[in-house]
Motif scaffolding. Structure first.
Motif, PDB file in Angstrom:
ATOM      1  N   GLY A 101       0.813  -1.209   0.000  1.00 49.46           N
ATOM      2  CA  GLY A 101       0.000   0.000   0.000  1.00 49.46           C
ATOM      3  C   GLY A 101       0.847   1.259   0.000  1.00 49.46           C
ATOM      4  N   LEU A 102       1.882   1.282   0.835  1.00 50.31           N
ATOM      5  CA  LEU A 102       2.770   2.449   0.874  1.00 50.31           C
ATOM      6  C   LEU A 102       3.455   2.653  -0.475  1.00 50.31           C
ATOM      7  CD1 LEU A 102       4.439   1.980   4.379  1.00 50.31           C
ATOM      8  CD2 LEU A 102       2.652   3.621   3.757  1.00 50.31           C
ATOM      9  N   SER A 103       3.890   1.547  -1.080  1.00 48.93           N
ATOM     10  CA  SER A 103       4.521   1.643  -2.389  1.00 48.93           C
ATOM     11  C   SER A 103       3.547   2.172  -3.439  1.00 48.93           C
ATOM     12  CB  SER A 103       5.058   0.269  -2.804  1.00 48.93           C
ATOM     13  OG  SER A 103       5.576   0.289  -4.118  1.00 48.93           O
ATOM     14  N   SER A 104       2.299   1.691  -3.384  1.00 50.49           N
ATOM     15  CA  SER A 104       1.300   2.101  -4.369  1.00 50.49           C
ATOM     16  C   SER A 104       1.039   3.596  -4.315  1.00 50.49           C
ATOM     17  CB  SER A 104      -0.008   1.336  -4.139  1.00 50.49           C
ATOM     18  OG  SER A 104       0.162  -0.049  -4.333  1.00 50.49           O
ATOM     19  N   PHE A 105       1.020   4.157  -3.107  1.00 47.36           N
ATOM     20  CA  PHE A 105       0.698   5.569  -2.959  1.00 47.36           C
ATOM     21  C   PHE A 105       1.936   6.450  -2.820  1.00 47.36           C
ATOM     22  CE2 PHE A 105      -3.308   3.569  -1.699  1.00 47.36           C
ATOM     23  CZ  PHE A 105      -4.200   4.326  -2.441  1.00 47.36           C
ATOM     24  N   GLY A 106       3.110   5.841  -2.938  1.00 46.45           N
ATOM     25  CA  GLY A 106       4.341   6.623  -2.864  1.00 46.45           C
ATOM     26  C   GLY A 106       4.584   7.237  -1.511  1.00 46.45           C
ATOM     27  N   LEU A 107       4.193   6.537  -0.451  1.00 43.08           N
ATOM     28  CA  LEU A 107       4.344   7.058   0.904  1.00 43.08           C
ATOM     29  C   LEU A 107       5.540   6.416   1.595  1.00 43.08           C
ATOM     30  CD1 LEU A 107       0.591   6.982   1.958  1.00 43.08           C
ATOM     31  CD2 LEU A 107       1.988   9.040   1.668  1.00 43.08           C
ATOM     32  N   PRO A 108       6.236   7.153   2.468  1.00 43.21           N
ATOM     33  CA  PRO A 108       7.396   6.594   3.169  1.00 43.21           C
ATOM     34  C   PRO A 108       6.973   5.734   4.356  1.00 43.21           C
ATOM     35  CG  PRO A 108       7.055   8.867   3.830  1.00 43.21           C
ATOM     36  CD  PRO A 108       6.037   8.587   2.764  1.00 43.21           C
ATOM     37  N   ALA A 109       7.778   4.737   4.659  1.00 45.97           N
ATOM     38  CA  ALA A 109       7.506   3.901   5.827  1.00 45.97           C
ATOM     39  C   ALA A 109       7.699   4.690   7.117  1.00 45.97           C
ATOM     40  CB  ALA A 109       8.409   2.669   5.808  1.00 45.97           C
ATOM     41  N   ASN A 110       8.652   5.616   7.087  1.00 43.29           N
ATOM     42  CA  ASN A 110       8.910   6.470   8.252  1.00 43.29           C
ATOM     43  C   ASN A 110       8.674   7.918   7.842  1.00 43.29           C
ATOM     44  OD1 ASN A 110       9.944   4.413  10.191  1.00 43.29           O
ATOM     45  ND2 ASN A 110      11.471   4.141   8.585  1.00 43.29           N
ATOM     46  N   PRO A 111       7.438   8.383   7.939  1.00 40.49           N
ATOM     47  CA  PRO A 111       7.092   9.706   7.409  1.00 40.49           C
ATOM     48  C   PRO A 111       7.579  10.839   8.291  1.00 40.49           C
ATOM     49  CG  PRO A 111       5.193   8.723   8.489  1.00 40.49           C
ATOM     50  CD  PRO A 111       6.270   7.673   8.489  1.00 40.49           C
ATOM     51  N   ASP A 112       7.653  11.997   7.678  1.00 40.74           N
ATOM     52  CA  ASP A 112       7.966  13.220   8.404  1.00 40.74           C
ATOM     53  C   ASP A 112       6.749  13.600   9.248  1.00 40.74           C
ATOM     54  OD1 ASP A 112       8.481  15.760   9.310  1.00 40.74           O
ATOM     55  OD2 ASP A 112       8.889  16.632   7.341  1.00 40.74           O
ATOM     56  N   PRO A 113       6.871  13.609  10.578  1.00 43.91           N
ATOM     57  CA  PRO A 113       5.705  13.907  11.428  1.00 43.91           C
ATOM     58  C   PRO A 113       5.158  15.315  11.240  1.00 43.91           C
ATOM     59  CG  PRO A 113       7.724  13.839  12.733  1.00 43.91           C
ATOM     60  CD  PRO A 113       8.080  13.340  11.372  1.00 43.91           C
TER      61      PRO A 113
END
Length: 414
Positions: A101-113
């Motif tokens: 899911g993260l890969s599909s939406f281009g989201l990081p596993a450890n996001p900037d809070p």
């Protein structure tokens, strides 16, 4: 969402995004982030709510009592350890769903809070986490050999009805488009596609969409991933072996099935998935008379107002198009709430709300379908209906069962 397991990641991102970017809309982003975070929290919450609190309660027993139950043949503490191991096995699936899911939406596993467009951590509510738990269990019903008994009552009959109706046209090479609202984890969509139809699933729940994307596109092979569907449940058990039953998923691997179909030169249709509110998307003028058939399985009782669903199905069906329905009438909005007694049921978020709701009997549903532009051509009598559970352990001492309504309706000519 892509259907071909050979699609590349960039194709998947485009397919997920479509004409609508959920990350650009704050409300939609919040729902997506909560679903992603609920799978991240699966491992921790399952351990905390299942075995940790039971250990606390166990040690609160009188010392002589818990010591007796800790020894064979009971070995309760050993069983807690085995349940913990089963939770970790299930959590591997949750982690895999999250990663894809993260890969599909281009989201990081450890996001900037500090970045609200990417900080998905700690956004899930307890309700979101419960949905992640039930979604993991639903793989038992949709994608295990052991769940076949439930699919035999709803999925297989729907495909048979479609084959009976369109078999000759399929054999001639004509493309027959079938819409599957409430597609869940995608098994019916896959079966319809495998039968040679151009299948399009529709699902509003991000929990279901994320999980179906994983099982359709990213599983490693047939019977490759282990699942303990009933490990977190401690009641109505005959034995601990029953509680810790392991099944292997998927029983049929979509990518392998597609390759085998190509090798055997057997028809294999196209497959797609839309992430949207059913009524909103398929009432759109672009979908007017676009489908030869609609198949609704355990779906119509999610409507607060069934008239909206029927209007939408009529709108998107071609003249003389066919509507196949199988399912109970467990109205999800009874008593004005989104409750669902269907254990492990689909996401209860059924889309854009509107005032009012109504619960109808089966007789009233038939009358409404006929009045709103359909002829019901086939109807299974109550005494002929097989019973089935919903993610039901067949060995459980408690057996809630359905006698699903099954009927086929044809859209009248204007």
């Amino acid at each position: 969402m892509p259907s071909d397991s050979q699609h590349q990641d960039d194709e998947e991102v485009r397919s997920w995004a479509g004409d609508f970017d959920p990350l650009a809309d704050p409300d939609e982003r919040r729902v997506l982030f909560a679903a992603l975070d609920s799978f991240r929290q699966y491992r921790r919450t399952a351990h905390m709510n299942t075995t940790h609190r039971r250990r606390q309660a166990f040690y609160a027993l009188p010392s002589a009592h818990w010591q007796m139950l800790a020894e064979p043949p009971f070995s309760i503490l050993d069983n807690f350890n085995r349940v913990d191991d089963a939770i970790d096995v299930n959590a591997d699936i949750a982690d895999a769903i999250l990663a894809t899911g993260l890969s599909s939406f281009g989201l990081p596993a450890n996001p900037d809070p500090e970045d609200p467009r990417q900080n998905w951590h700690d956004t899930a509510t307890s309700s979101d986490v419960n949905k992640a738990h039930s979604t993991i269990r639903q793989f038992y019903r949709d994608w295990s050999s052991e769940g076949k008994a439930e699919r035999e009552v709803c999925v297989e009959p729907a495909v048979r009805e479609l084959r009976d109706e369109f078999g000759e046209r399929l054999a001639s090479g004509e493309e027959i488009k079938v819409l599957v609202p409430g597609a869940g984890l995608g098994r019916l969509v896959f079966e319809v596609c495998q039968a040679g139809f151009a299948a399009e699933g529709n699902e509003i729940s991000y929990h279901q969409l994320l999980a179906s994307s994983w099982v359709l596109n990213h599983t490693s092979g047939p019977r490759y991933h282990a699942l303990h569907p009933f490990a977190l449940h401690f009641s109505n058990l005959l034995s601990r072996e029953q509680q810790l039953q392991k099944v292997m998923i998927p029983d049929m691997h979509p990518g392998v099935a597609m390759v085998e179909a190509q090798a055997n030169q057997t028809p294999f249709g196209s497959m797609g998935m839309s992430a949207a509110d059913f009524v909103v998307l398929y009432s759109n003028p672009s979908n007017k008379e676009a489908y030869d058939a609609v198949a609704t399985i355990f779906f119509i009782d999610t409507a607060p107002n069934l008239i909206r669903y029927i209007e939408t199905i009529r709108h998107c069906l071609k003249p003389n198009g066919v509507w196949v329905n199988i399912g109970p009438l467990l109205w999800h909005f009874e008593d004005g709430s989104n409750r669902s007694q269907r254990e492990g049921d689909r996401d209860e978020n059924q889309g854009i709300g509107e005032p009012g709701n109504v619960e109808l009997t089966e007789e009233e549903v038939f009358c409404l379908v006929e009045r709103m532009g359909f002829n019901i051509e086939k109807r299974q009598e109550v005494e002929d209906r097989p019973m089935c559970g919903y993610i039901q352990d067949p060995q459980s001492m408690l057996q809630p069962l359905y006698k699903p309504s099954k009927w086929v309706a044809r859209k009248k000519n204007p």
